[in-house]
Design a protein around this motif. Sequence first.
Motif, mmCIF file in Angstrom:
data_model
loop_
_atom_site.group_PDB
_atom_site.id
_atom_site.type_symbol
_atom_site.label_atom_id
_atom_site.label_comp_id
_atom_site.label_asym_id
_atom_site.label_seq_id
_atom_site.Cartn_x
_atom_site.Cartn_y
_atom_site.Cartn_z
ATOM 1 N N LEU A 176 10.549 -2.829 -9.188
ATOM 2 C CA LEU A 176 9.900 -2.738 -10.395
ATOM 3 C C LEU A 176 8.480 -2.228 -10.302
ATOM 4 O O LEU A 176 8.058 -1.407 -11.544
ATOM 5 N N THR A 177 7.804 -1.922 -9.393
ATOM 6 C CA THR A 177 6.586 -1.310 -9.316
ATOM 7 C C THR A 177 7.048 0.083 -9.140
ATOM 8 O O THR A 177 6.335 0.892 -9.921
ATOM 9 N N LEU A 178 8.120 0.803 -8.436
ATOM 10 C CA LEU A 178 8.203 2.179 -8.441
ATOM 11 C C LEU A 178 8.791 2.993 -9.253
ATOM 12 O O LEU A 178 8.702 3.914 -9.724
ATOM 13 N N SER A 179 10.140 2.196 -10.178
ATOM 14 C CA SER A 179 11.040 3.023 -10.694
ATOM 15 C C SER A 179 10.794 3.339 -12.034
ATOM 16 O O SER A 179 10.051 2.581 -12.863
ATOM 17 N N ASP A 180 11.143 4.427 -12.440
ATOM 18 C CA ASP A 180 11.048 4.785 -13.844
ATOM 19 C C ASP A 180 12.387 4.159 -14.331
ATOM 20 O O ASP A 180 12.151 3.594 -15.433
ATOM 21 N N ARG A 181 13.547 4.084 -13.703
ATOM 22 C CA ARG A 181 14.705 3.396 -13.994
ATOM 23 C C ARG A 181 15.290 2.721 -12.869
ATOM 24 O O ARG A 181 14.982 3.265 -11.846
ATOM 25 N N LEU A 182 16.041 1.698 -13.162
ATOM 26 C CA LEU A 182 16.784 1.091 -11.853
ATOM 27 C C LEU A 182 18.159 0.505 -12.379
ATOM 28 O O LEU A 182 18.330 0.181 -13.208
ATOM 29 N N ALA A 183 18.804 0.562 -11.338
ATOM 30 C CA ALA A 183 20.369 0.237 -11.403
ATOM 31 C C ALA A 183 20.365 -1.144 -10.460
ATOM 32 O O ALA A 183 20.238 -1.043 -9.485
ATOM 33 N N VAL A 184 20.808 -2.130 -11.101
ATOM 34 C CA VAL A 184 21.193 -3.630 -10.328
ATOM 35 C C VAL A 184 22.495 -3.294 -9.976
ATOM 36 O O VAL A 184 23.461 -3.172 -10.988
ATOM 37 N N MET A 185 23.118 -3.177 -8.862
ATOM 38 C CA MET A 185 24.220 -3.186 -8.212
ATOM 39 C C MET A 185 24.763 -4.489 -7.640
ATOM 40 O O MET A 185 23.812 -5.379 -6.894
ATOM 41 N N ALA B 115 0.928 -1.244 0.257
ATOM 42 C CA ALA B 115 0.106 0.027 -0.231
ATOM 43 C C ALA B 115 1.051 1.284 -0.056
ATOM 44 O O ALA B 115 0.631 2.286 -0.937
ATOM 45 N N MET B 116 2.012 1.227 0.791
ATOM 46 C CA MET B 116 2.725 2.180 1.079
ATOM 47 C C MET B 116 3.738 2.678 -0.395
ATOM 48 O O MET B 116 3.766 3.882 -0.760
ATOM 49 N N GLN B 117 3.881 1.665 -0.975
ATOM 50 C CA GLN B 117 4.576 1.747 -2.363
ATOM 51 C C GLN B 117 3.809 2.654 -3.252
ATOM 52 O O GLN B 117 4.207 3.407 -4.018
ATOM 53 N N LEU B 118 2.539 2.117 -3.323
ATOM 54 C CA LEU B 118 1.676 2.888 -4.208
ATOM 55 C C LEU B 118 1.667 4.485 -3.877
ATOM 56 O O LEU B 118 1.392 5.512 -4.493
ATOM 57 N N GLU B 119 1.370 4.861 -2.359
ATOM 58 C CA GLU B 119 1.427 6.069 -1.930
ATOM 59 C C GLU B 119 2.619 6.898 -2.453
ATOM 60 O O GLU B 119 2.559 8.108 -2.808
ATOM 61 N N ILE B 120 3.982 6.056 -2.020
ATOM 62 C CA ILE B 120 5.104 6.828 -2.412
ATOM 63 C C ILE B 120 5.050 7.582 -3.707
ATOM 64 O O ILE B 120 5.385 8.569 -4.253
ATOM 65 N N LYS B 121 4.935 6.449 -4.745
ATOM 66 C CA LYS B 121 4.876 6.770 -6.018
ATOM 67 C C LYS B 121 3.797 8.019 -6.340
ATOM 68 O O LYS B 121 4.292 8.948 -7.142
ATOM 69 N N GLN B 122 2.882 8.033 -5.576
ATOM 70 C CA GLN B 122 1.750 9.063 -5.768
ATOM 71 C C GLN B 122 2.455 10.353 -5.483
ATOM 72 O O GLN B 122 2.103 11.480 -6.266
ATOM 73 N N TYR B 123 2.950 10.575 -4.201
ATOM 74 C CA TYR B 123 3.421 11.766 -3.615
ATOM 75 C C TYR B 123 4.378 11.999 -4.501
ATOM 76 O O TYR B 123 4.357 13.627 -4.948
ATOM 77 N N GLN B 124 5.275 11.281 -5.104
ATOM 78 C CA GLN B 124 6.405 11.499 -5.894
ATOM 79 C C GLN B 124 5.885 12.407 -7.142
ATOM 80 O O GLN B 124 6.361 13.359 -7.688
ATOM 81 N N GLN B 125 5.092 11.811 -7.854
ATOM 82 C CA GLN B 125 4.178 12.234 -8.896
ATOM 83 C C GLN B 125 3.626 13.781 -8.739
ATOM 84 O O GLN B 125 3.888 14.630 -9.450
#
Lengths: 279, 349
Positions: free
Chosen positions: B202-211, B175-185
């Motif tokens: 995968l859910t949140l990112s525009d891009r991601l770096a695997v380290m 639930a918080m993932q969706l909220e964070i994404k929403q706030y950021q937008q």
Amino acid sequence: MKNRPTTLLLLLPAALLVGLLFVLPILGVLSLSVYGDSGFTLGPIRELVGSRVSLVVLERTFWQALTVSVICVVLGYPAAFFMSGLSTKLRAYLVYLILLPFWISILVRTYTWIIILGREGIINRTLAAFGFSPVQILYTDLAVRIAMVQILLPIVVLTCLASMLDIDKGLVKTARSLGATPTQAFVKVFLPLSLSGAATGGIICFILCLGFYVTPALLGGRRSILISNLIDIQVHQSLNWGFAAALATALLIITLACLALFRLLTRGRTEFSSLGVGR
Amino acid sequence: MVVNGAAIEFKKVRKTYGNFVALESFSMNVAAGEFMTLLGPSGSGKTTALNSLAGFTDITSGDILIDGVSIARVPTEKRNIGMVFQNYSLFPHRNVLGNVAFPLEMRGVGRAEIRKRSLKALEIVRLGGLAERMPHELSGGQKQRVAFARAIVFEPRVLLMDEPLGALDLKLREAMQLEIKQYQQQIGCTVIYVTHDQGEALTLSDRLAVMDKGLIRQLGTPQDLYDRPNSRFVAEFIGLNNIIKISGSKHDGAIVDGLGVIRFPSEIQPSQGYLSVRPEHIRRTPTGGHPAIVRQAVFLGDAVRYVVETRNGAELTLAEPRSGENSSLDPGSEIAISFEENRLIHLPE
């Protein structure tokens, strides 16, 4: 589990000991101050209120306790802060060093101060070597204060240190990320969170000061005696037990009053947050 | 509350602790307003990267720029970067409002303005009614929201989040993932987000770096990384995958252990490395294909996942969407499988 009769039984030995060896004698002493040979009397209390000497000694005892506690906190807090930033291993060594004086009896430590502060002591001889005239430190309030600070400082340092180690170091980091300079982070986050430890150290120190006997007896002059010495004189020299009991009662009441005041001042401290903005 | 996100550039950042290399030649451009995630196992250097941007860690060499200006020598408090920590890190001696007000107090904002803006930030995270509560009176999710409100109240153009949902239970986390994404937008700030949870990434990112071990193994959109992993490490880290060793090649395909000759959708057939194929790209076929035996069937509700073994000993996982009320195959059933040829990936390492 908590309140089962069997677990309560575990409390019994300690409770008996405290009851027999602490509460009963105290009640006895308290009653001595209002019961004489001829039954109930307000004599000792009247004597206390009318005695200039005891009032002066009481005031001096408080003044000494207050100054010693403040000096201990002022010296002890920074030392504890320094130690809280060290590695666990180094800190353990320092704690050991701080505890070292406790291995030596108070009597011996007090006598040591005579060697240092006396008329032919280290300080005065050093002064003389540079051509200064000797100073009178021994047998003054100052000598008593110095020795009491030395004896009580470790307790204050360790109390402060314990509360500082409880503080999440990440909080200071967080404060920095939110725009606080190192000084602001200390004043706004670390200091308020460690204040309760400093206050506890101070209050313990204060209460211990009120009961000091050996140090003022050895290092203080006639005019530096504290309430314990006065009580001792009443018991051993004047044989005025009623008056001694009245003095002891006064000391107990004032100590409890100080504790109550401290509680009152610190109660709800956390609600006074954020400069009143949060309220 | 709307801000213009800032662009961030890591330039060959290197960070060592004694002999340990925490970050090696770390270069990354994050566009203004982008949601970038650093994904990797613990010790991969993702938190070091975040801390060096926040100013908690001095970098050994390289440079970090915000909107083209180097911040390597700027103290933490002057970087104007919001940060949310995994353990919330709320000040226990301040109430909710006092916590959120903190960054504004540090910036010398007037008292009335502080109150107004703090309450506004609390409205955004829907905690307006809890302003007077103390942190210890809040639930985990509420604490996390307060920490978020505190990190955005001074309208930073960059927001850093270090495993912010790590301490929450699964349902709340989603639930918080969706909220964070929403706030950021809604706010528009640039976010750099650190996690070891690939689903979250995968859910949140525009891009991601695997380290991994202080290096970026692959950087791209979630779809890029899911569909076209460039290495075995990335393929295993993101999503469920079948990875099988290639032991040679023939003119019409690669020789894959336990499967025989498999044709890749490329010009030249690989002779070494690994074959990677997602479970949803393996199908059961009525005729032809590779014969296999069902070893395990896992009912997932909307799909059934089978672990099967081919005749030559390759173990594969395949996922089959459920249609109707047909029951799943029993272990021991003999089936034949085939691959969606254009979804086969060759991993060189």
